[in-house]
Design an enzyme around this catalytic site. Structure first.
Site, short mmCIF file in Angstrom:
data_model
loop_
_atom_site.label_atom_id
_atom_site.label_comp_id
_atom_site.label_asym_id
_atom_site.label_seq_id
_atom_site.Cartn_x
_atom_site.Cartn_y
_atom_site.Cartn_z
N HIS A 1 30.12 45.34 48.39
CA HIS A 1 31.56 45.45 48.53
C HIS A 1 32.17 45.21 47.16
CE1 HIS A 1 31.71 45.27 53.11
NE2 HIS A 1 30.44 45.25 52.77
N HIS B 1 36.20 51.40 50.03
CA HIS B 1 35.74 51.05 48.70
C HIS B 1 35.91 52.20 47.71
CE1 HIS B 1 32.79 48.16 50.93
NE2 HIS B 1 34.00 47.65 50.83
#
Length: 696
Positions: free
Chosen positions: A617, A574
């Site tokens: 996320h 990420h």
């Protein structure tokens, strides 16, 4: 887991004329090889209204939405291939674990530089290099940040025009606009103890939000086990309060149990559009710029099929939009002459806009895991056994990890939480002056602002500081094992990304500076200790037969945890914030309209613009951000406004000659000094080893 003089003007006209000779508009039968606009023969027109750099998540959302205006032409330049040859690896959700494209030519295969706090180990940073980008290769988790995180993003803009476009009230409907939610059938809902609030979901968007068609029974133990240790199940994790424990939605089309990603959602279903072209295998090498009043303007985009291939250009009629992600977008800006002058000048790259924030604020979710042996069925054990009629079904192969939890700082630290926050505040000045990779005062100011927002707005709230993931798809210890992963969500450790070569095909230098801020190791350690506790708590403990890593006899004390975890941590995939949306005086790269400071027609639309990491996320916030960007851009041009009248101005020094001093050489960029950690406060200092693991 689961990116002044008449002679210069004349040269520009000559370049455009040459481009026109190379790329005359083509007959429709050649312009579009398929109805979705993918160009397989490499033939495109000489110019487009919008040239989008990157065909990943945001790039394809923009392509689809902008081309809805029939009088607008759109081109996407994607470095990777179409993915047609590997559709089974993309489309089948379980193949994210059992037939992954990571490590292949469909992966950029980035790595970080050696990380001092991880005993000088390098860490793999996979990213999707294919139409759809990382949405074609990732673990398919669809998790929203909380309202407070979006509102904090908006507040960091210091009241700039358009700041509220990034607050929860503006982005919530944009996330729902992208969403086509399908509730789980009763058997799946009961098996997994799944809760949701239909009012928080969209039901007519392009991206399917649903649940696997098969669940491993142990999933049903997740939320109850979390509840036993005080982290309560969340019946509405998508409505602005995304903390607690829940079973996340996944990007799966429930009609056929295939991956729903940016290409399949936004491009493949389109009717024929002669105004949309998507060119794969086209790596953008730089933007060609010209003076536009007090700013600079992109007039062409330069690209090549591969390193050493002929360089080609395409004209930009309205805007160049960078959607190359947290690595690609700052890299293209720097190769184009927009970025920190101390990086560009030693390479001989002419600095069109000295923008020191480009490549700064680089953040990632750092993750580790505790591994257990189990007597329960796992997806990995079922897959390896090839049970007839079950493991070969599309429903079974739709199973992916989706059990998740977000404990807050009190869940992690208990009564020590207020002292921990006080220690962070007492060391804010030390952190911003010692840990910031840049010496530029505006960048330092931006770090101070984001540090303060994390320490005093987000940390004291209910928002999760660590993410816990329940992995039932096997580990390196075998199929009959499970893992509980823990990942820092709001790292205080920040890094940088920069180029050290004029060759756009050379990979940039990626330095996230993992665990450079000692608060991070404390949060990660406590998250991993919580993972162990879950393995010892009912009802999950009924199927746990032992702890394999780190093992209760090997690791018990805090120093033992700290020494162990730096040897197993890795990225949660990420990366963000390398083109941060912050005020110019705070080292920002883009303003709230997503336009790059000092330019009149260059925007960045991807996860690099987030000024802080989210407790989530990044797919869902990026889909929402891209939908917002598309609406913003369409409104802007349909209302006939002039970009140069609305952009903030950065110091621009337009060179008399375009381009760089060379097209393929290399050089040494400015590298910052090694980090000196302060002993201030009660923080633990690091001096142990690290080895990255891939947390899908």
């Amino acid at each position: 887991m689961r990116t002044q003089c008449n002679l210069a003007a004349l040269l520009g006209l000559v370049t455009l004329a040459a481009a026109d000779l190379r790329h005359q508009p083509l007959p429709a039968k050649h312009r579009r090889a398929v109805s979705s606009g993918i160009i397989y023969d490499g033939q495109i027109a000489s110019s487009y209204d919008f040239v989008i750099v990157g065909g990943g998540l945001a790039g394809l959302v923009l392509a689809s939405r902008l081309s809805e205006d029939a009088n607008t032409t759109v081109l996407v330049l994607e470095a990777g291939d179409t993915g047609d040859a590997v559709r089974s690896s993309i489309d089948v959700p379980g193949n994210a674990y059992y037939s992954s494209l990571l490590g292949t030519t469909y992966d950029w295969q980035f790595t970080t530089v050696a990380q001092p706090a991880l005993n000088n180990h390098e860490v793999a940073w996979p990213r999707g290099r294919v139409l759809g980008g990382s949405t074609a290769v990732n673990g398919m988790y669809l998790v929203r940040p909380s309202q407070l995180e979006f509102d904090t993003w908006a507040q960091l803009q210091d009241g700039a025009a358009g700041a509220n476009d990034w607050a929860w009230e503006s982005l919530f409907p944009m996330m729902r606009k992208s969403e086509n939610f399908t509730a789980p059938p009763p058997d799946i809902s009961d098996e997994g103890a799944i809760q949701y609030n239909i009012a928080s979901h969209g039901t007519s968007g392009p991206v399917h939000y649903s649940y696997p068609g098969f669940l491993v029974p142990a999933v049903g133990n997740w939320t109850e086990t979390l509840d036993w240790i005080g982290i309560v199940p969340n019946p509405d994790p998508d409505g602005g309060q995304g903390w607690g424990a829940f079973i996340a939605t996944s990007s799966i089309n429930p009609d056929n149990f295939t991956r729903s990603y940016s290409r399949s959602a936004y491009i493949d279903p389109l009717p024929p559009r002669s105004n949309l072209a998507i060119l794969p295998n086209a790596t953008v090498t730089r933007l060609i710029l010209t003076q536009d009043g007090t700013n600079v303007k992109a007039t062409q985009v330069e690209y090549a099929a591969y390193d050493g291939a002929p360089v080609q250009t395409v004209g930009v009629n309205k805007e160049a939009i960078l959607s190359g992600g947290a690595i690609g977008s700052p890299t293209v800006l720097m190769h184009s002459g927009i970025g920190p002058q101390n990086i560009l000048q030693p390479l001989g790259i002419s600095t069109y806009v000295n923008l020191p924030g480009v490549g700064q604020h680089l953040q990632d979710h750092l993750s580790g895991q505790v591994v257990f042996s189990t007597s329960a069925e796992t997806a990995a054990s079922l897959e390896s056994s090839q049970t007839p009629g079950e493991t070969g079904s599309s429903a079974f192969l739709s199973f992916i990890n989706s059990a998740i939890a977000y404990p807050n700082i009190t869940d992690l630290l208990g009564d020590y939480a207020p002292t921990f926050q006080s220690d962070i505040n007492a060391n804010l000045s030390w952190a911003s002056s010692t840990l910031v990779p840049s010496t530029d005062p505006t960048v330092i100011k931006g770090y101070q602002a984001t540090y303060n927002a994390l320490a005093n707005t987000i940390m004291p709230s209910q928002v999760g500081q660590v993410e816990l993931l329940f992995s039932l798809t096997g580990t390196s210890f075998g199929a009959n094992t499970i893992a509980i992963q823990a990942a820092i969500q709001h790292p205080f450790s920040r890094g940088q990304l920069y180029i050290n070569s004029t060759n756009a095909f050379d990979k940039p230098v990626i330095d996230p500076r993992y665990l450079s801020h000692p608060a991070d190791i404390i949060m990660l350690r406590e998250g991993l200790k919580l993972a162990r506790t879950l393995g010892e708590t009912q009802p999950l403990n009924a199927v746990i037969t032992g702890e394999l890593s780190p093992g209760t006899t090997a690791v018990n004390t805090d120093p033992e945890w700290d020494a162990w975890l730096v040897g197993i941590v890795g990225t949660e995939y990420h990366p963000a914030s390398s083109c941060a949306m912050l005020p110019l005086e705070s080292g920002g790269v883009v303003d709230p309209t997503l336009r790059v400071y000092g330019t009149s027609n260059i925007r960045v639309v991807d996860s690099s613009i987030f000024p802080i990491e989210f407790s989530a996320h990044l797919m869902v916030p990026t889909y929402g951000m891209a939908e917002q960007a598309a609406q913003m851009i369409r409104q802007f041009w349909n209302e006939g406004l002039s970009p140069s009248n609305t952009t903030a101005t950065a110091p621009a020094s337009f060179p008399s000659m375009t381009g760089t001093s060379g097209s393929g050489g290399s050089g040494s960029g400015s590298k910052s000094a090694a980090i000196a950690l302060s002993p201030a406060g009660a923080f633990v200092l690091l001096a142990t080893a690290a080895l990255a693991f891939l947390a899908l």
